[in-house]
Design a protein around this motif. Structure first.
Motif, short mmCIF file in Angstrom:
data_model
loop_
_atom_site.label_atom_id
_atom_site.label_comp_id
_atom_site.label_asym_id
_atom_site.label_seq_id
_atom_site.Cartn_x
_atom_site.Cartn_y
_atom_site.Cartn_z
N ILE A 74 0.83 -1.21 0.00
CA ILE A 74 0.00 0.00 0.00
C ILE A 74 0.86 1.26 0.00
N GLY A 76 1.38 3.91 1.66
CA GLY A 76 0.89 5.25 1.98
C GLY A 76 -0.45 5.15 2.68
N TYR A 82 -0.29 8.40 -0.77
CA TYR A 82 -0.48 7.14 -1.49
C TYR A 82 -0.47 7.35 -3.00
N ARG A 90 -6.26 5.86 -4.36
CA ARG A 90 -6.20 5.28 -3.02
C ARG A 90 -7.51 4.60 -2.65
N TYR A 94 -7.84 0.74 -1.13
CA TYR A 94 -8.31 0.51 0.24
C TYR A 94 -9.63 -0.26 0.25
N LEU A 117 3.73 -1.10 4.16
CA LEU A 117 4.07 0.27 3.80
C LEU A 117 5.58 0.41 3.90
N CYS A 123 6.51 10.13 2.99
CA CYS A 123 5.69 9.59 4.07
C CYS A 123 6.34 9.90 5.42
#
Length: 486
Positions: A74, A76, A82, A90, A94, A117, A123
């Motif tokens: 993922i 982010g 992301y 995103r 998700y 991640l 990030c």
């Protein structure tokens, strides 16, 4: 799509669908997984995906394919992070990930789901914590692996000591076209090691090039190839691996390790008598140490004898054909089984056990007809047979005319190794007499005084300097190898 095969780890062999490419683009992925589980039932199959294509129908098919782990990268948590990193929406990822979790729970699929991640400059540490908190409530494994250099494209912020990469001992990774990569960081296959479509995987994995790479890293050389220079896998995870398998010392600050390195440098300047005195003390001390053993988690162990047997069999592999039999355990079956010239491959033992298909006493194999086998693989068997003359006579009887036996035996100074018995040691002259009735004999002597002296102390090939295995002394060999045609 890349696949990664576990080779020497003691855990179930992993098969990983990952690499530069999204595995869900493969419409036959689920069928491939079913095939893998059919032929490698103990293997752990893992799919790494970005989750963008993991819609409801695909999620169900994947969960029912037999896959063991689905890991969603993922990378982010916040929308802006992301989408800047992953370049896909995103919300879709998700939604797909949460939907996958729900379907798994509804159908009770025995599949582990991971979300990961990998931190980037985009990030923040706060976002990493938000990611962990969100997904930990979903009852999935939450992974936040360390910063990745992506094949040394980016400079690694960690500047700790490097350790030998565990993956060049543990796994083999290859592309969809069969090209074997050095490791998972070789995204563009810049350092091909071979091709499993044309070469034996075991030979690739133990090739001189792979052995050289392992030797380089054991000696602290991470400069070649360039992808090793700054690789995250040579830091904490590698240190943890070597602590587990207990093959080498990885604490370079250990005073004992420092003493060893100084000693190695010092002996280069010794005269012969000085060396003899030190060697005498070293050998004497060796007999007071009672924990010598083979390395854990590796079978067969990488002894000089096994190294030489591999080399010998590679010389004659193109002569192996027809109906073949190998004496148990089937260490070398994988070396030959893909040979299209082989019509049948059996495993022979004196008693029935796992994988054994021929049961007979080689000293009196009356249940096997004359002229049965085209090829016999007989590695370190004759030393355990009481009537070795009768055994060789039986080998000649059951070989077809023109048939080949590839045989290895321990030489005079190899240590006593009852399994269950150990009767004989051999010289080039003795094996020449043993196989005198064969029409053509080729005898090879492998090893030297150092490999012979190391045998009682369980020295493996990595305990010797690079290239030393290729030094052979006919007057003091470790093993004798015989290729004999009927």
């Amino acid at each position: 799509m890349d696949m990664e095969l576990g080779i020497q780890d003691s855990r179930p062999d992993p098969e990983v669908h990952a690499g530069l490419g999204e595995p869900l683009l493969d419409r036959q992925l689920e069928e491939r997984i079913k095939f893998e589980k059919q032929y490698f039932p103990k293997a752990q199959v893992i799919v790494y995906t970005n989750g963008g294509l993991l819609h409801k129908e695909r999620a169900l098919r994947l969960l029912e394919s037999g896959v063991d782990v689905i890991s969603i990268s993922i990378n982010g948590f916040r929308k802006e992070t992301y989408e800047a990193v992953m370049k896909i929406p995103r919300d879709i990822t998700y939604r797909n990930a949460e939907q996958l979790i729900d379907i798994k729970q509804k159908i009770g699929a025995p599949v582990d789901i991971h979300v990961s991640l990998v931190k980037t400059d985009l990030c923040s540490f706060e976002e990493v914590e938000e990611f962990k908190q969100f997904w930990s409530q979903k009852h999935v494994a939450v992974l936040t692996p360390p910063w990745i250099s992506w094949g040394n494209l980016f400079e690694h912020p960690i500047k700790n000591q490097q350790f030998p990469c565990c993956y060049i001992w543990k796994v083999m990774m290859f592309d969809y076209d069969g090209t074997v990569k050095m490791c998972c960081e070789d995204y563009d296959s810049q350092f091909p090691m071979g091709n499993i479509m044309t070469d034996n995987p075991s030979e690739i994995f133990n090739s001189p090039r792979m052995q050289r790479q392992r030797s380089n890293q054991l000696n602290g050389n991470f400069s070649e190839p360039v992808i090793c220079n700054n690789c995250i896998e040579t830091y904490e995870s590698a240190q943890d691996f070597w602590k587990t398998v207990q093959i080498i010392s990885i604490d370079k600050k250990d005073p004992v390790e420092q003493t060893i390195q100084l000693f190695i440098k010092a002996i280069d300047s010794l005269k012969s008598e000085q060396y003899k005195q030190i060697l005498g003390h070293m050998l004497t001390k060796g007999f007071t140490i009672n924990d010598f053993d083979y390395p854990k988690g590796i079978w067969p162990p990488p002894t000089p004898a096994r190294f030489y047997i591999d080399d010998f069999l590679n010389i004659y592999k193109n002569y192996v054909k027809g109906y073949c039999v190998e004496f148990s355990p089937p260490v070398y079956k994988d070396k030959f089984i893909r040979n299209p010239n082989i019509t049948k491959y059996d495993i022979w033992n004196i008693v029935l056990s796992e994988n054994v298909t021929v049961v007979a006493d080689l000293q009196n194999a009356l249940n096997i007809e004359n002229n049965t086998f085209d090829t016999i693989i007989c590695t370190h068997v004759l030393s355990a047979i009481k009537d070795v003359w009768k055994a060789v006579s039986e080998i000649q009887r059951i070989l077809k005319p023109g048939g080949l036996i590839l045989c290895t035996v321990p030489s005079v100074l190899q240590k006593y190794a009852p399994d269950p018995k150990d009767f004989w040691r051999f010289t080039p002259d003795s094996v020449k007499e043993l196989f005198a009735q064969f029409s053509n004999i080729k005898i090879h002597s492998y090893g030297n005084a150092a490999t012979v002296a190391g045998s009682p102390f369980y020295l493996m090939i990595y305990h010797f300097p690079e290239g030393f295995m290729l030094k052979h002394d006919e007057n003091c060999p470790s093993i004798i190898a015989i290729a004999a045609w009927k």
